[in-house]
Design an enzyme around this catalytic site. Structure first.
Site, PDB file in Angstrom:
ATOM      1  N   ASP A  32       0.870  -1.159   0.000  1.00  0.00           N
ATOM      2  CA  ASP A  32       0.000   0.000   0.000  1.00  0.00           C
ATOM      3  C   ASP A  32       0.916   1.220   0.000  1.00  0.00           C
ATOM      4  OD1 ASP A  32      -2.943   1.015   1.911  1.00  0.00           O
ATOM      5  OD2 ASP A  32      -1.939   1.837   0.162  1.00  0.00           O
TER       6      ASP A  32
HETATM    7  C1  GLC Z   1      -4.071   4.432  -0.244  1.00  0.00           C
HETATM    8  C2  GLC Z   1      -4.934   3.383   0.439  1.00  0.00           C
HETATM    9  C3  GLC Z   1      -5.205   2.186  -0.422  1.00  0.00           C
HETATM   10  C4  GLC Z   1      -5.276   2.617  -1.871  1.00  0.00           C
HETATM   11  C5  GLC Z   1      -3.893   3.055  -2.265  1.00  0.00           C
HETATM   12  C6  GLC Z   1      -3.840   3.597  -3.695  1.00  0.00           C
HETATM   13  O1  GLC Z   1      -3.212   5.047   0.655  1.00  0.00           O
HETATM   14  O2  GLC Z   1      -4.537   2.933   1.708  1.00  0.00           O
HETATM   15  O3  GLC Z   1      -6.417   1.571   0.038  1.00  0.00           O
HETATM   16  O4  GLC Z   1      -5.713   1.558  -2.693  1.00  0.00           O
HETATM   17  O5  GLC Z   1      -3.335   4.020  -1.381  1.00  0.00           O
HETATM   18  O6  GLC Z   1      -4.529   4.806  -3.752  1.00  0.00           O
END
Ligand code: GLC
Length: 755
Positions: free
Chosen positions: A289
């Site tokens: 993430d």
């Molecule tokens: C964000 C979120 C995740 C998301 C990713 C891409 O910080 O935690 O759920 O899919 O980054 O945006």
């Protein structure tokens, strides 16, 4: 019966065609493995590490490709995937560079957060869970997949299956609430909708089940905070929806940002290697993430990018979202003997296999077809589903005196619609932060059907006189700021007051320290309360909120959640009775923040409080232990009665199916839909067990006066728990079974599981 003669030649052609299709699909799967191996042998180390790197697109960098070095990075084999890129033409340009201007021409995969719709916005996921309608959830994601894939996205960062018990956490809006069984069914439905039965088709997208794992249990509901829990809670509450997603064929998983018992999820060998890839034998691709690999350093669990790379890769994580940690440290980790070439190759294999399964090697522009793009986005029929979903997700908490629905021929004539959310046009109200397919902050708010925009004409058509008065919404508002709205209410027979949260305040990085209605909206309610008018409170919320005064003093309360593009039409359908509300709470609504965490599947304790005020029991001096509104609760404009609870036997041997049946009758005057819920309680296991656990539900339609039998079949696994020997097992002994329309008002039965 007529006999049809089919010429042999036609029959032969048909047989050849069907054989080649099946053979083609079969070989394409087998073919993938050999194609991956062939490609892998050609790749240099830099090209391999480049395939483990995902960079961010125009949502963060802007749409001018010339400005940022995306093209240069792609040409240099440093980019495997681009996320959050909206511009369709730029995706074509980037794919052309990847395919035509790099040595091996490995196509890019485009990822996007499609959380509750892509260009057509549906109710937030927590609202969709409140519909308890899995077919509807699947239809929603099917539409989201049609739009996202038509716009060049191949991969969506959903479903989020984190069980959440703390309403302070802004991301409870992304999940399916507090229960692992409901969360599992919702996750499966989302994956079916996204992936369909052919991931290589140009109208399906790969799912990404997230956030693995435990993120929903952050301490104090504070975003990104520490997560610490027993193996019991991990196995019984947190993991089941992830295992259901793995079994449903989710193509990818995403790490959580958070630590689990001290170990950051991205480098958590137990979670990834032992459980996900080991016990569950899931071998898909795992993406971090947003820089969660690099954040292991900030957590203090890695020394630098080399250490972080070694720990995350060897735990079983594959692709580095945005952080560039692998770019900085993975080669050094290999040179230092911290990882092996085989480990790098295995991660690259999973990425290549993922791209082959999407059909990107067969046709890198399969999802970048201009004609499909121009004819698929925002089809009018998508809004029909959005309207149905919004209405079906709304939960009626109170309707004293049958104030609702507001129908023709009522004794009331004048209706005042007031409040900060009566007709708001900004802040992604009625949507959420997670609608970046529309744009981060700037978006066309005219696409949202606002409450009053639809409700006013709908009520006027029924013969009412309707006024609309918005009110200010900040904590500096005073009584005089509400004067216009209060005067409009004073002149009306019925008041509809629209309160709640800003859409932009729902989602990631939106934890709150209070669950009261934000920005002193309770002040507006208290002033309105002095008029003693028949009042309907409509709540636009992304999480359970606290509104004790309203619960005591306002006769009708409807939880509308953030309903999406069709907010106004759905609200009008429900308030006028065109749709009989059928939503049920997927999360407990507390009386106060002081009760949090409060959830239905709690342990009994050795001193349960059965009545407020009992001392030396598990309770509070200043509050009952019961919630404001329990899990699974929701009213209807009709009434349902439960009778005839029957078990097929009173004693079962291990392995036998427990059959529980009940009769449900619509004893009211309107047709409606009821979600029949089945819970169990293990009365005497080797460890303490929850007082109730959801084990099944069925949403049924019943006309006025109609009765229907509903049967639940419970397996041995349904009666099992994660025991002290660290495995799922059912203990012999007594069980209770409960069936009802929520987790409190239930019929009760009992049976024994024999040794
Ligand atoms: C964000 C979120 C995740 C998301 C990713 C891409 O910080 O935690 O759920 O899919 O980054 O945006």
């Amino acid at each position: 019966m007529t006999k049809i003669i089919v010429p042999r030649s036609i029959l032969l052609i048909f047989l050849i065609l069907s054989f080649t299709t099946v053979f083609a699909q079969k070989t394409s799967v087998k073919n993938i493995e050999s194609r991956v191996e062939t490609l892998l042998t050609k790749m240099t180390l830099d090209e391999k590490i480049g395939q483990l790197n995902q960079v961010v697109g125009d949502i963060s960098t802007g749409t001018d490709l010339a400005k940022d070095d995306l093209i240069a990075q792609i040409r240099a084999n440093k980019v495997s995937s681009v996320l959050s890129h909206v511009n369709f033409e730029n995706k074509i340009t980037m794919q052309r560079v990847a395919v035509n201007e790099t040595r091996l021409g490995i196509p890019l995969v485009f990822g996007f957060d499609v959380i509750h719709g892509y260009k057509t916005i549906f109710p937030i996921p927590l609202a969709q869970a409140a519909s308890w309608d899995m077919g509807l959830v699947e239809r929603i994601e099917r539409i989201a997949a049609e739009e996202a894939s038509a716009d060049g996205q191949n991969w969506v960062f959903a479903p989020m299956v984190d069980v959440g018990r703390d309403p302070r956490w802004g991301r409870v809006m992304e999940g399916a609430g507090e229960d692992p069984y409901l969360g599992s069914r919702v996750g499966e439905a989302r994956i079916r909708g996204f992936q369909g039965d052919d991931l290589s088709a140009n109208n399906t997208v790969a799912a990404c089940t997230k956030h693995f794992a435990g993120y929903g249990f952050i301490e104090a509901g504070r975003e990104y905070n520490t997560v610490d829990m027993s193996d019991q809670r991990l196995r019984e509450i947190v993991l089941p929806p992830f295992q259901a997603a793995a079994n449903a064929g989710s193509a990818t998983f995403m790490n959580a940002f958070t630590t689990l018992n001290g170990v950051p999820a991205s480098m958590n060998k137990n979670l990834i290697t032992n459980i996900l890839r080991g016990e569950w034998a899931w071998n898909g691709m795992i993406v971090s993430d947003w820089n969660s690999f690099g954040e292991t350093i900030i957590h203090g669990a890695a020394e630098d990018e080399t250490d972080a790379s070694a720990k995350c890769l060897s735990a079983g994580s594959d692709m580095d979202m945005v952080g560039g940690t692998f770019q900085k440290g993975l080669k050094k980790a290999l040179e230092a003997g911290r990882v092996t070439q085989a480990q790098i190759d295995e991660a690259v294999r999973r990425v290549l296999r993922f791209k082959f399964s999407l059909g990107l090697f067969d046709d890198p522009f399969r999802y970048l077809n201009q004609k499909r793009h121009d004819t698929t986005l925002e089809k009018p029929e998508y809004r029909v589903v959005a309207r149905e979903a919004a209405a079906k997700s709304m939960v009626l908490l109170k309707n004293d005196g049958g104030l609702l629905p507001l129908t023709a021929g009522s004794r009331f004539k004048k209706i005042a619609i007031i409040g900060p959310y009566a007709d708001s046009k900004g802040n992604k109200d009625y949507l959420s932060f997670w609608t970046i397919g529309l744009g981060m902050r700037e978006y066309d708010s005219t696409k949202v059907v606002r409450p009053a925009q639809a409700l006013k004409p709908a009520l006027e058509k029924l013969g009412y006189e309707v006024t609309v008065t918005e009110t200010c919404l900040d904590s500096t508002c005073t009584e005089k700021d509400y004067a216009a709205a209060i005067n409009a209410a004073r002149a009306a027979d019925v008041v509809i007051v629209c309160v709640g949260e800003r859409g932009f305040d729902c989602g990631e990085s939106r934890s709150v320290s209070s669950l009261e209605l934000p920005r002193k909206q309770d002040q507006l309610l208290n002033i309105l309360g002095r008029l003693k008018k028949p009042t309907v409170m409509v709540l636009f919320n992304s999480r359970p909120l606290v509104f004790e005064w309203a619960s005591q003093n306002i006769p009708a309360i409807l939880v509308a959640w953030q309903p999406g593009f069709e907010t106004g039409n759905a609200l009008a359908d429900v308030l006028t009775g065109k749709v009989n509300p059928s939503g049920k709470l997927p999360m407990t609504f507390p009386r106060s923040l002081g009760q949090v965490p409060i959830y239905y599947n709690h342990l009994n304790t050795g001193r349960p409080q059965t009545q407020y005020g009992q001392i030396f029991t598990s309770g509070y001096l200043d509050s009952p232990t019961s919630p404001a509104y329990p899990f699974g609760f929701g009213l209807s404009y009709t009434a349902y009665t439960y009778s005839n609870l029957k078990l097929s036997k009173t004693q079962y041997k291990m392995g036998e199916t427990v059959e529980v049946s009940v009769t449900v009758t619509n004893s009211g005057s309107l047709p409606g839909e009821e979600t029949v819920q089945c819970y169990t309680r293990d009365l005497a296991a080797d460890i303490a067990r929850p007082v109730k656990e959801l084990k099944g539900f069925e949403k049924i339609k019943l006309n006025a006066g109609e009765s229907r039998g509903v049967t639940f079949r419970l397996s041995e696994h349904d009666l099992s728990y994660w025991n002290n020997e660290l495995k799922w097992k059912a203990d012999p002994g007594k069980f209770k079974v409960f069936v009802g329309g929520n987790s409190v008002e239930v019929m009760e039965g009992e049976f024994e599981l024999a040794r």
